[in-house]
Every structure is written in C-alpha cells, then in structure tokens.
Design an enzyme around this catalytic site. Structure first.
Site, PDB file in Angstrom:
ATOM      1  N   PRO A  16      17.254  -6.700   9.843  1.00  0.00           N
ATOM      2  CA  PRO A  16      16.919  -7.986  10.471  1.00  0.00           C
ATOM      3  C   PRO A  16      16.278  -7.804  11.859  1.00  0.00           C
ATOM      4  CG  PRO A  16      19.173  -8.031   9.618  1.00  0.00           C
ATOM      5  CD  PRO A  16      18.688  -6.617   9.490  1.00  0.00           C
ATOM      6  N   ARG A  20       0.897  -4.515  -6.001  1.00  0.00           N
ATOM      7  CA  ARG A  20      -0.191  -5.336  -6.543  1.00  0.00           C
ATOM      8  C   ARG A  20      -1.506  -5.149  -5.769  1.00  0.00           C
ATOM      9  NH1 ARG A  20      -1.229  -9.839  -4.021  1.00  0.00           N
ATOM     10  NH2 ARG A  20      -2.086 -10.930  -5.815  1.00  0.00           N
TER      11      ARG A  20
HETATM   12  C1  9D3 Z   1      26.494 -11.031   9.336  1.00  0.00           C
HETATM   13  C2  9D3 Z   1      26.080  -9.742   9.954  1.00  0.00           C
HETATM   14  N1  9D3 Z   1      25.206  -9.991  11.102  1.00  0.00           N
HETATM   15  C3  9D3 Z   1      26.030  -9.970  12.325  1.00  0.00           C
HETATM   16  C4  9D3 Z   1      25.319 -10.507  13.493  1.00  0.00           C
HETATM   17  C5  9D3 Z   1      24.125  -9.003  11.206  1.00  0.00           C
HETATM   18  C6  9D3 Z   1      23.531  -8.571   9.916  1.00  0.00           C
HETATM   19  C7  9D3 Z   1      23.709  -7.279   9.468  1.00  0.00           C
HETATM   20  C8  9D3 Z   1      23.152  -6.864   8.261  1.00  0.00           C
HETATM   21  C9  9D3 Z   1      22.803  -9.455   9.133  1.00  0.00           C
HETATM   22  C10 9D3 Z   1      22.254  -9.036   7.913  1.00  0.00           C
HETATM   23  C11 9D3 Z   1      22.444  -7.752   7.486  1.00  0.00           C
HETATM   24  C12 9D3 Z   1      21.862  -7.285   6.190  1.00  0.00           C
HETATM   25  N2  9D3 Z   1      20.443  -7.563   6.103  1.00  0.00           N
HETATM   26  C13 9D3 Z   1      19.541  -6.623   5.937  1.00  0.00           C
HETATM   27  O1  9D3 Z   1      19.886  -5.470   5.807  1.00  0.00           O
HETATM   28  C14 9D3 Z   1      18.128  -6.975   5.960  1.00  0.00           C
HETATM   29  C15 9D3 Z   1      17.463  -8.239   6.102  1.00  0.00           C
HETATM   30  C16 9D3 Z   1      17.970  -9.578   6.252  1.00  0.00           C
HETATM   31  O2  9D3 Z   1      19.176  -9.866   6.268  1.00  0.00           O
HETATM   32  N3  9D3 Z   1      17.052 -10.580   6.398  1.00  0.00           N
HETATM   33  C17 9D3 Z   1      15.711 -10.363   6.368  1.00  0.00           C
HETATM   34  N4  9D3 Z   1      15.194  -9.142   6.230  1.00  0.00           N
HETATM   35  C18 9D3 Z   1      16.085  -8.100   6.099  1.00  0.00           C
HETATM   36  S1  9D3 Z   1      15.633  -6.510   5.944  1.00  0.00           S
HETATM   37  C19 9D3 Z   1      17.194  -5.969   5.851  1.00  0.00           C
END
Ligand code: 9D3
Length: 232
Positions: free
Chosen positions: A87, A152
């Site tokens: 994220p 693609r």
């Molecule tokens: C609820 C956990 N959060 C605490 C502040 C942080 C968090 C950690 C790990 C939020 C999401 C994740 C897992 N997400 C991904 O690994 C991820 C992701 C996403 O959640 N949204 C958009 N693109 C991506 S790329 C990897």
C-alpha cells in the site's frame, strides 16, 4: 517476458496460468511464469515465515531470512527488477503497465500480514507499487492485476494488437456504450445510428457518447484525455 512471483500463497496463481489471456500468453511462449513459495525456504519444521513485530502492536511481519533466500532463488532464475506490492508504493496505472511490459524480466514480491521486514526492502527491492487506495489482505491479487495488465501488452499475444491500439487511442477516455443482437431487448431498442451503416456517423456518435460519459463520470480525466503525458 519472464515473470517471477514470490509469495506464501503459490496456489492462487493457478488463476493466471489456467485461464484467459494470460494462459494464452503462456502457451504461445510470449510469457513465462515461475512461482516461488517462501515457505520452501523456511528452516524450521513448521515452515514459519512470519514473526511478531519489534516494538509491539497488532499483526505479524514476514521474517527476513526465508524471504531473502526465496527472492535470491527467484533472481537466479529471473533477471529484472524486484517489485514489492505494498500500500506504500507508487500507484499503478497504464503507464506503469507499459513500462513493465518493456522489460525482459520482472520479480513480483507479494506482502502479507503487516508487510515484510524493512531490511528486505532496503537490500532487495527496486520499486514499490500499490494498485490503489483500498485495503486488501496481501499483495497476491495486486500481483495478478499487474500480470494481467502487462501480459496483454506483450507483442505477439493473440488478440491483443487491435485492442491495445484502440486502448492507446482512447486513453484517458471512458468507453462508449456497446450493443449486440437482438435489436430489441425487453422493450429497449439499439440506437438507430448503429444500424444505419453510416460509418462516419457511427464514429461521431461513439466519440460524443464517450466524451459525455467521461465528463459526467470522470471529470478528472477530461483535462488530460487525448494528450500525452508530457503535454499535461
Ligand atoms: C490493516 C493493516 N494496515 C494497518 C495500517 C496496513 C496494511 C498492511 C498490509 C494494509 C494492507 C496490507 C495488505 N495489502 C497489500 O499487501 C497490498 C495492497 C493493498 O492493500 N491495496 C492496494 N494495493 C496493494 S499492493 C499490496
């Protein structure tokens, strides 16, 4: 192009190799795909890949040892940058897809839990990418999104040439409405112009529809539609 995936859920990627466009890209040899299971590089009997965060707090962190070995194994087989799906990354768009499709190899590192130990990012990650501002439970679905968007665009992938060209022509614009048979469905007619056989009028109508939809639904796109990135 060769794509390596580093994950604790290798089975998920059966969806990429098993179906649709990505499957055809693999079959035609334009795309090669290897999945690396982090658990295979764990050293304990329980194949542990996560641990509690230093400093406390909720959740778990992917422990660096097995992950480092797994990424290094992937790098032995696949040359190219290591992209960490997180994220915190730059937001993925069609420009990123085009950029990645130009590479001969790419390794996608999928995070889980709260993420990977930061020392993995420091020592082995070249780039960090997010697919958008919503909370998922890991990087596996984002990795599949990237594989699909990139595959693609690869030259030689069947059926891609016309639609890729059309996409780049229409970039930054929403699509016009589409209709197929029957001419009347539940009392609703196909717009007359589409049955007219007048290709210039049809082209014009489609352009107006696309522009109006973009104005209403995505005014943020209208500003830049039809202009290249450097003209914005
Ligand atoms: C609820 C956990 N959060 C605490 C502040 C942080 C968090 C950690 C790990 C939020 C999401 C994740 C897992 N997400 C991904 O690994 C991820 C992701 C996403 O959640 N949204 C958009 N693109 C991506 S790329 C990897």
């Amino acid at each position: 192009m060769e794509i390596g995936i580093v994950t604790i859920f290798p089975e998920i990627f059966g969806a990429v190799s098993g179906f649709g466009m990505t499957r055809r890209a693999l079959e035609s040899g334009n795309l090669a795909f290897s999945v690396f299971d982090v658990r295979d590089y764990a050293s304990d009997r329980r194949r542990t890949v996560d641990d509690r965060p230093y400093g406390g707090g909720p959740g778990m962190v992917l422990t660096p040892g097995p992950l480092a070995e797994c990424i290094d194994a992937a790098r032995q087989k696949v040359s190219g940058p290591v992209v960490y799906l997180t994220p915190q990354g730059e937001q993925f768009d069609q420009g990123t897809a085009r950029e990645l499709a130009g590479l001969s190899g790419l390794i996608l590192l999928c995070g889980r839990y709260e993420g990977v130990d930061e020392r993995i990012v420091e020592t082995r990650v070249d780039r960090e990418i997010s697919i958008g501002d919503y909370v998922l439970s890991g990087g596996e679905f984002p990795a599949m999104v990237i594989v699909d968007a990139v595959a693609r665009l690869l030259p030689g992938v069947v059926g891609n040439e016309k639609s890729v060209l059309e996409d780049s022509f229409n970039e930054g614009m929403l699509d016009c409405p589409h209709y197929t048979r029957p001419e009347n469905f539940e009392g609703l007619d196909v717009p007359k112009v589409l049955l007219s056989g007048n290709h210039e009028e049809i082209r014009q109508w489609r352009m107006e529809q696309a522009l109006e939809r973009t104005r209403v639904r995505r005014p943020d796109l209208v500003r830049s539609a039809g202009r290249s990135e450097t003209e914005n």
